[in-house]
Write a protein that holds these residues in place. Structure first.
Motif, PDB file in Angstrom:
ATOM      1  N   GLY A 243       0.372 -10.295  11.837  1.00  0.00           N
ATOM      2  CA  GLY A 243      -0.422 -11.071  10.890  1.00  0.00           C
ATOM      3  C   GLY A 243      -0.989 -10.245   9.755  1.00  0.00           C
ATOM      4  N   LEU A 244      -0.534  -9.014   9.615  1.00  0.00           N
ATOM      5  CA  LEU A 244      -1.075  -8.157   8.560  1.00  0.00           C
ATOM      6  C   LEU A 244      -0.634  -8.598   7.168  1.00  0.00           C
ATOM      7  N   PHE A 245       0.503  -9.280   7.080  1.00  0.00           N
ATOM      8  CA  PHE A 245       0.959  -9.762   5.780  1.00  0.00           C
ATOM      9  C   PHE A 245      -0.097 -10.651   5.118  1.00  0.00           C
ATOM     10  N   GLU A 246      -0.790 -11.472   5.915  1.00  0.00           N
ATOM     11  CA  GLU A 246      -1.811 -12.373   5.371  1.00  0.00           C
ATOM     12  C   GLU A 246      -2.974 -11.608   4.750  1.00  0.00           C
ATOM     13  N   GLU A 247      -3.155 -10.356   5.147  1.00  0.00           N
ATOM     14  CA  GLU A 247      -4.227  -9.543   4.578  1.00  0.00           C
ATOM     15  C   GLU A 247      -4.049  -9.352   3.072  1.00  0.00           C
ATOM     16  N   PHE A 248      -2.811  -9.367   2.604  1.00  0.00           N
ATOM     17  CA  PHE A 248      -2.560  -9.174   1.179  1.00  0.00           C
ATOM     18  C   PHE A 248      -3.092 -10.323   0.331  1.00  0.00           C
ATOM     19  N   ASP A 249      -3.429 -11.448   0.954  1.00  0.00           N
ATOM     20  CA  ASP A 249      -4.033 -12.557   0.217  1.00  0.00           C
ATOM     21  C   ASP A 249      -5.502 -12.315  -0.091  1.00  0.00           C
ATOM     22  N   LYS A 250      -6.111 -11.340   0.563  1.00  0.00           N
ATOM     23  CA  LYS A 250      -7.520 -11.031   0.312  1.00  0.00           C
ATOM     24  C   LYS A 250      -7.658 -10.366  -1.056  1.00  0.00           C
ATOM     25  N   SER A 251      -8.722 -10.725  -1.738  1.00  0.00           N
ATOM     26  CA  SER A 251      -8.988 -10.180  -3.058  1.00  0.00           C
ATOM     27  C   SER A 251      -9.251  -8.686  -2.979  1.00  0.00           C
ATOM     28  N   GLY A 252      -8.624  -7.926  -3.860  1.00  0.00           N
ATOM     29  CA  GLY A 252      -8.886  -6.501  -3.926  1.00  0.00           C
ATOM     30  C   GLY A 252      -7.625  -5.674  -4.056  1.00  0.00           C
ATOM     31  N   TRP A 253      -7.798  -4.382  -3.879  1.00  0.00           N
ATOM     32  CA  TRP A 253      -6.692  -3.440  -3.938  1.00  0.00           C
ATOM     33  C   TRP A 253      -6.239  -3.121  -2.536  1.00  0.00           C
ATOM     34  N   HIS A 254      -4.954  -3.157  -2.336  1.00  0.00           N
ATOM     35  CA  HIS A 254      -4.340  -2.867  -1.039  1.00  0.00           C
ATOM     36  C   HIS A 254      -3.479  -1.617  -1.208  1.00  0.00           C
ATOM     37  N   MET A 255      -3.951  -0.506  -0.661  1.00  0.00           N
ATOM     38  CA  MET A 255      -3.274   0.786  -0.778  1.00  0.00           C
ATOM     39  C   MET A 255      -2.367   0.940   0.441  1.00  0.00           C
ATOM     40  N   VAL A 256      -1.056   1.044   0.216  1.00  0.00           N
ATOM     41  CA  VAL A 256      -0.072   1.041   1.302  1.00  0.00           C
ATOM     42  C   VAL A 256       0.650   2.387   1.363  1.00  0.00           C
ATOM     43  N   GLU A 257       0.413   3.127   2.451  1.00  0.00           N
ATOM     44  CA  GLU A 257       1.150   4.363   2.690  1.00  0.00           C
ATOM     45  C   GLU A 257       2.361   4.058   3.561  1.00  0.00           C
ATOM     46  N   TRP A 258       3.475   4.670   3.242  1.00  0.00           N
ATOM     47  CA  TRP A 258       4.715   4.580   4.016  1.00  0.00           C
ATOM     48  C   TRP A 258       5.318   3.175   4.044  1.00  0.00           C
ATOM     49  N   GLY A 259       5.032   2.369   3.033  1.00  0.00           N
ATOM     50  CA  GLY A 259       5.707   1.079   2.921  1.00  0.00           C
ATOM     51  C   GLY A 259       7.130   1.292   2.428  1.00  0.00           C
ATOM     52  N   ASP A 260       8.055   0.488   2.887  1.00  0.00           N
ATOM     53  CA  ASP A 260       9.446   0.695   2.483  1.00  0.00           C
ATOM     54  C   ASP A 260       9.858  -0.257   1.356  1.00  0.00           C
ATOM     55  N   GLU A 261      11.059  -0.025   0.838  1.00  0.00           N
ATOM     56  CA  GLU A 261      11.569  -0.814  -0.282  1.00  0.00           C
ATOM     57  C   GLU A 261      11.767  -2.285   0.084  1.00  0.00           C
ATOM     58  N   ALA A 262      12.106  -2.566   1.330  1.00  0.00           N
ATOM     59  CA  ALA A 262      12.292  -3.964   1.747  1.00  0.00           C
ATOM     60  C   ALA A 262      10.967  -4.721   1.674  1.00  0.00           C
ATOM     61  N   LEU A 263       9.886  -4.098   2.120  1.00  0.00           N
ATOM     62  CA  LEU A 263       8.576  -4.740   2.036  1.00  0.00           C
ATOM     63  C   LEU A 263       8.165  -4.916   0.585  1.00  0.00           C
ATOM     64  N   LYS A 264       8.378  -3.904  -0.218  1.00  0.00           N
ATOM     65  CA  LYS A 264       8.026  -3.982  -1.636  1.00  0.00           C
ATOM     66  C   LYS A 264       8.793  -5.127  -2.309  1.00  0.00           C
ATOM     67  N   SER A 265      10.089  -5.220  -2.039  1.00  0.00           N
ATOM     68  CA  SER A 265      10.916  -6.276  -2.613  1.00  0.00           C
ATOM     69  C   SER A 265      10.422  -7.657  -2.172  1.00  0.00           C
ATOM     70  N   PHE A 266      10.097  -7.788  -0.890  1.00  0.00           N
ATOM     71  CA  PHE A 266       9.583  -9.059  -0.385  1.00  0.00           C
ATOM     72  C   PHE A 266       8.299  -9.448  -1.114  1.00  0.00           C
ATOM     73  N   LEU A 267       7.367  -8.508  -1.248  1.00  0.00           N
ATOM     74  CA  LEU A 267       6.085  -8.796  -1.901  1.00  0.00           C
ATOM     75  C   LEU A 267       6.266  -9.177  -3.362  1.00  0.00           C
ATOM     76  N   LEU A 268       7.189  -8.513  -4.033  1.00  0.00           N
ATOM     77  CA  LEU A 268       7.481  -8.863  -5.420  1.00  0.00           C
ATOM     78  C   LEU A 268       8.069 -10.271  -5.519  1.00  0.00           C
ATOM     79  N   ASN A 269       8.971 -10.595  -4.600  1.00  0.00           N
ATOM     80  CA  ASN A 269       9.622 -11.902  -4.626  1.00  0.00           C
ATOM     81  C   ASN A 269       8.681 -13.057  -4.344  1.00  0.00           C
ATOM     82  N   VAL A 270       7.588 -12.806  -3.626  1.00  0.00           N
ATOM     83  CA  VAL A 270       6.630 -13.888  -3.375  1.00  0.00           C
ATOM     84  C   VAL A 270       5.483 -13.881  -4.374  1.00  0.00           C
ATOM     85  N   GLY A 271       5.557 -12.985  -5.384  1.00  0.00           N
ATOM     86  CA  GLY A 271       4.651 -13.083  -6.516  1.00  0.00           C
ATOM     87  C   GLY A 271       3.443 -12.160  -6.553  1.00  0.00           C
ATOM     88  N   TYR A 272       3.381 -11.161  -5.715  1.00  0.00           N
ATOM     89  CA  TYR A 272       2.247 -10.234  -5.759  1.00  0.00           C
ATOM     90  C   TYR A 272       2.418  -9.231  -6.896  1.00  0.00           C
TER      91      TYR A 272
END
Length: 137
Positions: free
Chosen positions: A87-116
Motif C-alpha cells: 500500500g505504499l503507492f498510495e502514499e504518493f497521493d499525500k501532499s509534499g515531496w517524496h524522496m525515493v532512494e533506489w527506485g527503478d525505471e519501471a516505477l518511475k515510468s509507472f508514476l509518470l504514466n499516471v500523472g505524477y
C-alpha cells in the motif's frame, strides 16, 4: 536539466535550487552509488524546511515521514510488486515531496504514466565534491 557541483558544506546550493524548481507535490528519485549522499541531501532538505527531527535512511522501515510534508523511501530491498502490495503507492497521493532512494525505471515510468510530477537527482563523486544532476522527467 541542471548540473550543480558542490562540496557537502555547500550542499545548500542544491537544496535552494530544488526549493525553487520543485512544485509543492513532487516525487524525486535520488540515484547514485552507495554512500553517494542521497540521505544527506534529504537531511539538508528537511533542515531547510524547518524539520528538526533526525533524518536517517529508511532502509529497514522502507519509509520515513517527517513534518511539513516530506517523505523518504528506501526501495533497495523491495520489488515494485511488494511496494504496491504494502500500500505504499498510495502514499504518493499525500501532499509534499517524496524522496525515493533506489527506485527503478519501471516505477518511475509507472508514476509518470499516471500523472505524477517526477524528478531525478543523480549524485556522483567529482573531484572531492559531488555532482548533482537535476532533471524533470
Amino acid at each position: 536539466m541542471k548540473e550543480i557541483i558542490a562540496s557537502l558544506d555547500k550542499i545548500e546550493k542544491v537544496v535552494d535550487h530544488l526549493i525553487e524548481l520543485l512544485p509543492q507535490n513532487a516525487i524525486v528519485f535520488l540515484t547514485g552509488n552507495l554512500a553517494a549522499g542521497k540521505t544527506t541531501l534529504t537531511a539538508n532538505i528537511a533542515k531547510a524546511k524547518g524539520i528538526s527531527s533526525e533524518v536517517t535512511s529508511p532502509t529497514f522501515s522502507l519509509q520515513q515521514c517527517y513534518d511539513k510534508s516530506l517523505y523518504h523511501y528506501d526501495l533497495y530491498r523491495i520489488e515494485n510488486s511488494e511496494f504496491m502490495e504494502l500500500g505504499l503507492f498510495e502514499e504518493f497521493d499525500k501532499s509534499g515531496w517524496h524522496m525515493v532512494e533506489w527506485g527503478d525505471e519501471a516505477l518511475k515510468s509507472f508514476l509518470l504514466n499516471v500523472g505524477y510530477d517526477v524528478y531525478t537527482v543523480t549524485i556522483t563523486p567529482f573531484e572531492e565534491r559531488r555532482k548533482y544532476i537535476i532533471e524533470k522527467n
